[in-house]
Design an enzyme around this catalytic site. Structure first.
Site, PDB file in Angstrom:
ATOM      1  N   GLY A  98       1.151  -1.168   0.263  1.00 31.73           N
ATOM      2  CA  GLY A  98       0.478  -0.053  -0.012  1.00 31.73           C
ATOM      3  C   GLY A  98       0.520   1.267  -0.351  1.00 31.73           C
ATOM      4  O   GLY A  98       0.529   2.150  -1.033  1.00 31.73           O
ATOM      5  N   ASN A 102      10.774   4.622   2.967  1.00 29.44           N
ATOM      6  CA  ASN A 102      11.562   4.983   2.676  1.00 29.44           C
ATOM      7  C   ASN A 102      11.817   6.054   3.209  1.00 29.44           C
ATOM      8  O   ASN A 102      11.145   7.529   2.658  1.00 29.44           O
ATOM      9  CB  ASN A 102      11.781   4.916   1.522  1.00 29.44           C
ATOM     10  CG  ASN A 102      11.156   3.624   0.206  1.00 29.44           C
ATOM     11  OD1 ASN A 102      11.178   2.168   0.485  1.00 29.44           O
ATOM     12  ND2 ASN A 102      10.388   4.256  -0.659  1.00 29.44           N
ATOM     13  N   HIS A 134       0.676   7.599   9.043  1.00 33.41           N
ATOM     14  CA  HIS A 134       1.330   7.200   8.993  1.00 33.41           C
ATOM     15  C   HIS A 134       2.193   6.358   8.526  1.00 33.41           C
ATOM     16  O   HIS A 134       3.665   6.230   9.263  1.00 33.41           O
ATOM     17  CB  HIS A 134       0.801   5.058   8.693  1.00 33.41           C
ATOM     18  CG  HIS A 134       0.869   4.102   9.025  1.00 33.41           C
ATOM     19  ND1 HIS A 134       0.784   3.373   9.822  1.00 33.41           N
ATOM     20  CD2 HIS A 134       2.523   3.030   8.094  1.00 33.41           C
ATOM     21  CE1 HIS A 134       1.441   1.841  10.223  1.00 33.41           C
ATOM     22  NE2 HIS A 134       2.535   1.681   9.299  1.00 33.41           N
ATOM     23  N   GLU A 135       3.009   6.605   7.108  1.00 34.36           N
ATOM     24  CA  GLU A 135       3.822   6.676   6.853  1.00 34.36           C
ATOM     25  C   GLU A 135       4.981   7.658   7.519  1.00 34.36           C
ATOM     26  O   GLU A 135       5.790   7.572   7.401  1.00 34.36           O
ATOM     27  CB  GLU A 135       3.858   6.616   5.475  1.00 34.36           C
ATOM     28  CG  GLU A 135       3.846   5.290   4.544  1.00 34.36           C
ATOM     29  CD  GLU A 135       3.702   4.100   5.360  1.00 34.36           C
ATOM     30  OE1 GLU A 135       5.124   3.692   5.366  1.00 34.36           O
ATOM     31  OE2 GLU A 135       2.599   2.736   4.971  1.00 34.36           O
ATOM     32  N   HIS A 138       6.870   6.905  10.631  1.00 33.22           N
ATOM     33  CA  HIS A 138       7.967   5.857  10.469  1.00 33.22           C
ATOM     34  C   HIS A 138       9.373   6.528  10.016  1.00 33.22           C
ATOM     35  O   HIS A 138      10.259   6.350  10.378  1.00 33.22           O
ATOM     36  CB  HIS A 138       7.884   5.587   9.082  1.00 33.22           C
ATOM     37  CG  HIS A 138       6.723   4.143   9.426  1.00 33.22           C
ATOM     38  ND1 HIS A 138       7.006   3.221  11.190  1.00 33.22           N
ATOM     39  CD2 HIS A 138       5.453   3.905   8.846  1.00 33.22           C
ATOM     40  CE1 HIS A 138       6.393   2.119  10.079  1.00 33.22           C
ATOM     41  NE2 HIS A 138       5.580   2.543   9.903  1.00 33.22           N
ATOM     42  N   GLU A 157       5.189  -0.770  12.991  1.00 36.11           N
ATOM     43  CA  GLU A 157       3.899  -0.423  12.430  1.00 36.11           C
ATOM     44  C   GLU A 157       3.036  -1.153  14.088  1.00 36.11           C
ATOM     45  O   GLU A 157       2.167   0.284  13.245  1.00 36.11           O
ATOM     46  CB  GLU A 157       4.091  -2.349  11.884  1.00 36.11           C
ATOM     47  CG  GLU A 157       4.682  -2.225  10.845  1.00 36.11           C
ATOM     48  CD  GLU A 157       4.903  -1.699  10.072  1.00 36.11           C
ATOM     49  OE1 GLU A 157       3.946  -0.403   9.475  1.00 36.11           O
ATOM     50  OE2 GLU A 157       6.144  -1.385   8.935  1.00 36.11           O
TER      51      GLU A 157
END
EC number: 3.4.11.14
Length: 638
Positions: A98, A102, A134-135, A138, A157
């Site tokens: 999804g 990076n 969410h990304e 990270h 996660e």
């Protein structure tokens, strides 16, 4: 990293990039291609770009808005500056995941990044906000501090799944995202972890081939749910202090779960490691069985714990958890009156100054990752607070889901669940509670596929449950209606289609015809339930019409909902044609498995999908590599 220099050499260009910080190799990304982009700069000076396919840069504006606000929000919350000078978000035409975090160059499927104001649903827009959040979480939690080994994947996660709701709630309070978190993460995590063959959050990984196996609902949703439980247990202020300590101590390095517990324990001065290790090191979770006895103006509660399993009695399982327990009462349902940790098999708690007949609610706010099994007497005392909405939506949701889970596991009679659902249907108007009710209707409907004598009576019952809220909402949005009412309308119409409501199906087909001939274009929010209604009893001409719509659709989201609706056809010949279509060049490789898995949802389609998969196993392996779990694909879609 940004481009440091660019040199033209005839027909070629030589680009040199700035040196990265120390980072894990799985976070390295290079993208070469033709893209459009929109850009902005955060209030703390980070350049943000959203790259889109050529001609679609307008569809990147919503993600740009989210990213530009989320980055400084995280900087403020963690009190740790984002360490790179830029962040790019890019939509990839054919992408296995999804999205992927990076560092400085986050890759997405188009479905997870692009918003077309006229053709993107309210639900999809909300999911895009969550995915972007969410990304970007990270970038700190996973990139700045990276897990020591894949055993600790949940650190990445689970935490990002929790924090995505935090930032979206900050940006879009109208989404009521923390209530939705319970159906999206807590309920899903409980469902999977209730299986006998679940696994602990932390799983030893001994070979690279095992890594994909733990990208599942336990790592993401159970992980997020126990972090939410911990956040409630220690409080937001100490949680933030602990996160800052963890990130600064381990920046540009690796960390394990114990490092996180140590930081949070230091900031809160609470037994974080002792409590939380019981949740990460073993599979499953407890059911808290509670009964009560009135003694004068006091209530004596007896609480006991044992492992909960959806399909078997776990009385011989010795597992024990340290369970943060909260209680609320009729005096103030919005506030916990008692907080304690249940570490023994059984504990007795006394509540003073409570009248006979007043309710006691276990797990107010549904923060605890466990099931509650009330005595019938205690459940009956809660019903008036449900009908009057004295109990907040999260508590109404928690009670409903717990009761049906007890029914599923054989701990309560099915009639108790159906009686309670009928009670809710007369008064409930909250989207998230209804979403949970609709999911249980779907589960029961699937079960009755194998019991013909029960099928029709159950569908009639389900239609009666849905009728009142359906009449209240109607088909058409009203001016300035709430975000959640828009979501609710689509969900109720889809459930009525599933329950074979003739009036709803007839109206859906009328609206589809107007949409096809251009008389009145369907709002994006209604297209999935309408397509599903049309395809349920479709003939070959309707199927072919949908295939042509799929081929001509410029928006990946439109293709996705058409393929999802194809799974609900009942004609075996058309289902086989849909499988053949999925394997054709008309469907992107990233989407083939979705189309086939959607077909496998139905009683008519599951055997066809399985036969195709087994017959063409080698072809599928050659085309896709490791075949993803079809159930995980379903959960990812929903």
């Amino acid at each position: 990293m940004p481009v440091a220099s660019e040199e033209v050499r005839g027909d070629e260009r030589l680009l040199k990039f700035e040196r990265t910080p120390v980072m894990s190799t799985y976070l390295v990304a290079v993208v070469v291609g033709e893209f459009d982009f929109v850009e902005d700069t955060t209030r703390d000076g980070v350049k943000v770009r959203v790259y889109t396919p050529v001609g679609k840069k307008e569809q990147g504006k919503f993600a740009l808005q989210v990213a530009t606000e989320v980055m400084p929000y995280y900087t403020d919350y963690f009190e740790v500056k984002y360490p790179l000078p830029k962040i790019d978000l890019i939509a990839i035409a054919d992408f296995a995941a999804g999205a992927m975090e990076n560092w400085g160059l986050v890759t997405y499927r188009e479905l997870c990044l692009l918003v077309d104001p006229d053709n993107t649903t309210t639900d999809r827009k909300q999911k895009i906000a969550l995915t972007v959040g969410h990304e970007l979480a990270h970038q700190w939690f996973g990139n700045l501090v990276t897990m020591e080994w894949w055993t600790h994947l949940w650190l990445n996660e689970g935490y990002a799944t929790f924090v995505e709701s935090m930032c979206v709630n900050h940006m879009f309070p109208e989404y009521d995202i923390w209530t939705q978190f319970v159906t999206k993460s807590v309920v899903v995590g409980l469902q999977d972890d209730a299986l006998k063959n679940s696994h602990a959050i932390e799983v030893p990984i001994c070979h690279p081939s095992e890594i994909d196996e733990i990208f599942d609902e336990i790592s993401y949703n159970k992980g997020a749910s126990i972090i939410r439980m911990l956040h409630k247990f220690i409080g937001d202020e100490d949680f933030r202090k602990g996160m800052k300590l963890y990130l600064t101590k381990h920046e540009y390095a690796n960390a394990e779960t114990e490092d996180l517990w140590a930081a949070l324990q230091h900031s809160s001065e609470k037994p974080v490691k002792e409590v939380m290790s019981t949740w990460t090191n073993k599979m499953g979770f407890p059911v808290i069985t509670v009964s009560s006895k009135q003694i004068g103006n006091s209530r004596e509660l007896t609480l006991s714990q044992k492992r909960f399993c959806a399909s078997a009695d776990m009385k011989d399982d010795p597992s024990m958890w340290m369970v943060p327990i909260s209680l609320s009462t009729s005096a103030d349902p919005t506030k916990a009156s008692h907080n304690f940790v249940l570490s023994d098999p059984t504990q007795i708690v006394t509540i003073d100054n409570i009248n006979d007949g007043d309710f006691v609610k276990v797990n107010p706010g549904t923060f605890g990752f466990y099931r509650t099994c009330y005595s019938i007497e205690m459940l009956d005392q809660l019903v008036p607070a449900i009908t009057s909405k004295q109990l907040p939506p999260l508590d109404r949701l928690g009670i409903l889901d717990d009761v049906f889970s007890m029914v599923q596991a054989g701990h309560m009679a099915p009639t108790e669940g159906l009686k309670l659902m009928s009670t809710y249907s007369e008064c409930e108007d909250d989207y998230t509670v209804w979403k949970n009710m609709c999911s249980w209707i779907t589960k029961l409907n699937s079960l009755f596929n194998y019991a013909d004598e029960c099928k029709k009576p159950f569908l009639a019952y389900a239609r009666s449950v849905l009728r009142k809220i359906s009449e209240k909402l109607g088909w058409d949005a009203i001016e300035k209606e709430s975000h959640t009412d828009t979501l609710l309308r689509a969900r109720i119409i889809e459930s009525l289609v599933e329950c074979e409501d003739e009036k709803t199906i007839k109206e859906a087909k009328t609206r589809y015809e107007a949409h096809r001939n251009g008389t009145k274009i369907l709002p994006a929010d209604l297209r999935l339930p309408v397509y599903r209604a049309v395809l349920t009893d479709a003939d070959a001409s309707i199927f072919q019409e949908m295939v042509e719509m799929y081929r001509s659709a410029d928006l990946h989201e439109e293709q996705h909902r058409i393929s999802f609706a194809m799974g609900y056809m009942k004609d075996p010949e058309l289902l086989q044609k849909a499988i053949d279509f999925a394997m054709s060049d008309d469907v992107r490789k990233q989407d083939t498995v979705y189309v086939i898995s959607f077909i496998a949802f139905s009683l008519e389609g599951i055997n066809l999908a399985w036969a195709h998969l087994t017959k063409h196993w080698q072809t599928c392996l050659d085309k896709f590599g490791v075949m993803p779990c079809l159930r995980c694909i379903y959960l990812d879609y929903n």
